[in-house]
Scaffold this motif. Sequence first.
Motif, PDB file in Angstrom:
ATOM      1  N   THR A 217     -12.591  -2.056   2.291  1.00 13.12           N
ATOM      2  CA  THR A 217     -13.920  -2.662   2.338  1.00 13.12           C
ATOM      3  C   THR A 217     -14.391  -2.974   0.923  1.00 13.12           C
ATOM      4  OG1 THR A 217     -15.036  -0.521   2.181  1.00 13.12           O
ATOM      5  CG2 THR A 217     -14.461  -1.307   4.398  1.00 13.12           C
ATOM      6  N   GLN A 218     -15.395  -3.825   0.818  1.00 15.98           N
ATOM      7  CA  GLN A 218     -15.941  -4.144  -0.491  1.00 15.98           C
ATOM      8  C   GLN A 218     -16.495  -2.904  -1.161  1.00 15.98           C
ATOM      9  OE1 GLN A 218     -15.647  -7.196  -2.047  1.00 15.98           O
ATOM     10  NE2 GLN A 218     -16.252  -5.905  -3.776  1.00 15.98           N
ATOM     11  N   GLU A 219     -17.069  -2.020  -0.375  1.00 10.02           N
ATOM     12  CA  GLU A 219     -17.592  -0.765  -0.930  1.00 10.02           C
ATOM     13  C   GLU A 219     -16.475   0.050  -1.571  1.00 10.02           C
ATOM     14  OE1 GLU A 219     -19.851   3.345   0.523  1.00 10.02           O
ATOM     15  OE2 GLU A 219     -19.359   1.784   1.988  1.00 10.02           O
ATOM     16  N   MET A 220     -15.319   0.119  -0.892  1.00 14.59           N
ATOM     17  CA  MET A 220     -14.202   0.870  -1.451  1.00 14.59           C
ATOM     18  C   MET A 220     -13.657   0.203  -2.699  1.00 14.59           C
ATOM     19  SD  MET A 220     -12.020   2.523   1.645  1.00 14.59           S
ATOM     20  CE  MET A 220     -11.330   3.674   0.466  1.00 14.59           C
ATOM     21  N   LEU A 221     -13.621  -1.135  -2.700  1.00 10.82           N
ATOM     22  CA  LEU A 221     -13.136  -1.858  -3.870  1.00 10.82           C
ATOM     23  C   LEU A 221     -14.071  -1.659  -5.057  1.00 10.82           C
ATOM     24  CD1 LEU A 221     -11.931  -5.178  -2.209  1.00 10.82           C
ATOM     25  CD2 LEU A 221     -10.508  -3.348  -3.129  1.00 10.82           C
ATOM     26  N   ASP A 222     -15.371  -1.574  -4.776  1.00  6.89           N
ATOM     27  CA  ASP A 222     -16.336  -1.337  -5.854  1.00  6.89           C
ATOM     28  C   ASP A 222     -16.139   0.057  -6.448  1.00  6.89           C
ATOM     29  OD1 ASP A 222     -17.422  -3.828  -5.453  1.00  6.89           O
ATOM     30  OD2 ASP A 222     -19.069  -3.118  -4.192  1.00  6.89           O
ATOM     31  N   ARG A 223     -15.834   1.016  -5.582  1.00 11.00           N
ATOM     32  CA  ARG A 223     -15.649   2.390  -6.051  1.00 11.00           C
ATOM     33  C   ARG A 223     -14.269   2.623  -6.658  1.00 11.00           C
ATOM     34  NH1 ARG A 223     -15.856   6.295  -1.914  1.00 11.00           N
ATOM     35  NH2 ARG A 223     -15.887   4.754  -0.258  1.00 11.00           N
ATOM     36  N   HIS A 224     -13.274   1.863  -6.142  1.00 15.38           N
ATOM     37  CA  HIS A 224     -11.898   2.054  -6.603  1.00 15.38           C
ATOM     38  C   HIS A 224     -11.277   0.683  -6.919  1.00 15.38           C
ATOM     39  CE1 HIS A 224     -12.156   6.205  -5.149  1.00 15.38           C
ATOM     40  NE2 HIS A 224     -12.640   5.728  -4.023  1.00 15.38           N
ATOM     41  N   PRO A 225     -11.588   0.118  -8.088  1.00 15.38           N
ATOM     42  CA  PRO A 225     -11.064  -1.213  -8.432  1.00 15.38           C
ATOM     43  C   PRO A 225      -9.544  -1.281  -8.421  1.00 15.38           C
ATOM     44  CG  PRO A 225     -12.801  -0.548  -9.958  1.00 15.38           C
ATOM     45  CD  PRO A 225     -12.480   0.657  -9.125  1.00 15.38           C
ATOM     46  N   ASP A 226      -8.874  -0.140  -8.599  1.00 18.71           N
ATOM     47  CA  ASP A 226      -7.413  -0.120  -8.590  1.00 18.71           C
ATOM     48  C   ASP A 226      -6.836  -0.444  -7.217  1.00 18.71           C
ATOM     49  OD1 ASP A 226      -8.649   2.419  -7.967  1.00 18.71           O
ATOM     50  OD2 ASP A 226      -6.629   3.239  -7.807  1.00 18.71           O
ATOM     51  N   MET A 227      -7.702  -0.481  -6.185  1.00 17.59           N
ATOM     52  CA  MET A 227      -7.242  -0.808  -4.839  1.00 17.59           C
ATOM     53  C   MET A 227      -7.216  -2.308  -4.576  1.00 17.59           C
ATOM     54  SD  MET A 227      -9.093   2.124  -2.477  1.00 17.59           S
ATOM     55  CE  MET A 227      -8.181   1.609  -1.014  1.00 17.59           C
ATOM     56  N   ARG A 228      -7.550  -3.106  -5.585  1.00 14.78           N
ATOM     57  CA  ARG A 228      -7.636  -4.554  -5.389  1.00 14.78           C
ATOM     58  C   ARG A 228      -6.337  -5.130  -4.835  1.00 14.78           C
ATOM     59  NH1 ARG A 228     -11.991  -7.350  -4.860  1.00 14.78           N
ATOM     60  NH2 ARG A 228     -12.873  -5.992  -6.467  1.00 14.78           N
ATOM     61  N   ASP A 229      -5.202  -4.616  -5.281  1.00 19.52           N
ATOM     62  CA  ASP A 229      -3.914  -5.137  -4.807  1.00 19.52           C
ATOM     63  C   ASP A 229      -3.671  -4.830  -3.333  1.00 19.52           C
ATOM     64  OD1 ASP A 229      -3.204  -6.334  -7.173  1.00 19.52           O
ATOM     65  OD2 ASP A 229      -2.082  -4.606  -7.928  1.00 19.52           O
ATOM     66  N   GLU A 230      -4.431  -3.893  -2.761  1.00 19.49           N
ATOM     67  CA  GLU A 230      -4.251  -3.569  -1.340  1.00 19.49           C
ATOM     68  C   GLU A 230      -4.731  -4.704  -0.429  1.00 19.49           C
ATOM     69  OE1 GLU A 230      -2.485  -0.989  -0.626  1.00 19.49           O
ATOM     70  OE2 GLU A 230      -2.485  -0.417  -2.739  1.00 19.49           O
ATOM     71  N   THR A 231      -5.394  -5.710  -1.005  1.00 17.22           N
ATOM     72  CA  THR A 231      -5.816  -6.874  -0.216  1.00 17.22           C
ATOM     73  C   THR A 231      -4.723  -7.937  -0.157  1.00 17.22           C
ATOM     74  OG1 THR A 231      -6.804  -8.025  -2.122  1.00 17.22           O
ATOM     75  CG2 THR A 231      -8.207  -6.466  -0.933  1.00 17.22           C
ATOM     76  N   ARG A 232      -3.623  -7.723  -0.875  1.00 15.05           N
ATOM     77  CA  ARG A 232      -2.584  -8.745  -0.991  1.00 15.05           C
ATOM     78  C   ARG A 232      -1.527  -8.652   0.103  1.00 15.05           C
ATOM     79  NH1 ARG A 232      -0.545  -8.256  -7.028  1.00 15.05           N
ATOM     80  NH2 ARG A 232       0.840  -9.931  -6.309  1.00 15.05           N
ATOM     81  N   ARG A 233      -1.464  -7.515   0.778  1.00 14.54           N
ATOM     82  CA  ARG A 233      -0.526  -7.353   1.892  1.00 14.54           C
ATOM     83  C   ARG A 233      -1.047  -6.234   2.780  1.00 14.54           C
ATOM     84  NH1 ARG A 233      -0.704  -2.858   0.195  1.00 14.54           N
ATOM     85  NH2 ARG A 233       0.796  -1.696  -1.085  1.00 14.54           N
ATOM     86  N   PRO A 234      -0.726  -6.281   4.059  1.00 17.05           N
ATOM     87  CA  PRO A 234      -1.213  -5.212   4.950  1.00 17.05           C
ATOM     88  C   PRO A 234      -0.430  -3.934   4.734  1.00 17.05           C
ATOM     89  CG  PRO A 234       0.198  -6.715   6.160  1.00 17.05           C
ATOM     90  CD  PRO A 234       0.047  -7.307   4.788  1.00 17.05           C
ATOM     91  N   ILE A 235      -1.103  -2.827   4.829  1.00 15.29           N
ATOM     92  CA  ILE A 235      -0.430  -1.533   4.723  1.00 15.29           C
ATOM     93  C   ILE A 235      -0.506  -0.763   6.035  1.00 15.29           C
ATOM     94  CG2 ILE A 235      -2.474  -0.336   3.812  1.00 15.29           C
ATOM     95  CD1 ILE A 235      -0.553   1.288   2.036  1.00 15.29           C
ATOM     96  N   PHE A 236      -1.490  -1.095   6.888  1.00 16.69           N
ATOM     97  CA  PHE A 236      -1.640  -0.413   8.174  1.00 16.69           C
ATOM     98  C   PHE A 236      -1.644  -1.426   9.317  1.00 16.69           C
ATOM     99  CE2 PHE A 236      -4.230   2.278   5.213  1.00 16.69           C
ATOM    100  CZ  PHE A 236      -3.350   3.333   5.155  1.00 16.69           C
TER     101      PHE A 236
END
Length: 244
Positions: A217-236
Motif C-alpha cells: 500500500t502507499q502507506e507501507m511505501l511511505d514507511r518503507h521506501p525500500d519496498m518500492r521494488d515490490e511493485t515491479r513484480r507480484p510476490i503473493f
Amino acid sequence: MKQNKYDDSEFFENYSQMPRSIGGLNAAGEWQELRAMLPELRGKQVLDLGCGFGWHCRYAREQHARAVVGVDLSENMLERARAMTNDSEIKYLRLAIEDINFNAGEFDVVISSLALHYVEHFDIPCQKIHHSLVPGGTFVLSVEHPVFTALASQDWYYGQKGERLHWPVDDYHHEASRQTNFLDNEVVKYHRTVATHINTLIESGFRITKVSEPQPTQEMLDRHPDMRDETRRPIFLMIAAVKN
C-alpha cells in the motif's frame, strides 16, 4: 516430502527475528488484502492450516469466531503459538497439512497463509479442505506467486553497478520442486502455475470468488521506501473460493 525446517533451532531463531514474526499481522505487507478476502467470522468454526505463531487464529477469535483450530507441523511454532494464546476456544494440533482428516462439514472457514507452497501435492489438501467445509464454506489461501517461485534463485537480475534491472522468469511451466535459500538455509518449495492453483480448486469442487496479486500500500511505501521494488513484480497470489 513433509518439511519441518522450523524445528531447526537456527532457522527458527532467524524466522523469529523477521518483522512479521515480531509485529504480527500488521507487519505483514499482504495482510490488509488477505483480511478483505475473509468472510464474516462471527459464530464460525475456523481452521488455519500452517498456523505458525497463531496470528490468524487469534484474529478469528477477535472477530468472534465460535472456535478455531490451528494446524502446524512445527513444534517450535506451536509452542510459541500456545504461549501467545490465552483462549480455550483456540486449539492447536501438530499435523502436516497433507495429513489433515477432519469430519465432513466440520468448518465454516479455512485459512492457509504462505504454507501451501511447501506442500508437494496441492490437490490432496484441496480435496480434504473441501470435505471438511460446510456447503457454502469459504477457503482463503495465500502462496508465493508463481512468478516468484518459477526460478529457484528467487532474486533480481542485477546490472554492473548492482542495480536491480528486472525480475527473471524462466521454467514457468515446469511444475516441480525448487531448492531455494531462505533465511540462510536451503528450503524446498513447490512451483505451480496460476492456472494449476485455480483449476485444482475448481476440480476439487470450489467456485473461485476472488483472485488477488497484492502490492504494498502507499502507506507501507511511505514507511518503507525500500519496498518500492515490490511493485515491479507480484510476490503473493491470493485466492478466495467457496465450496459448491
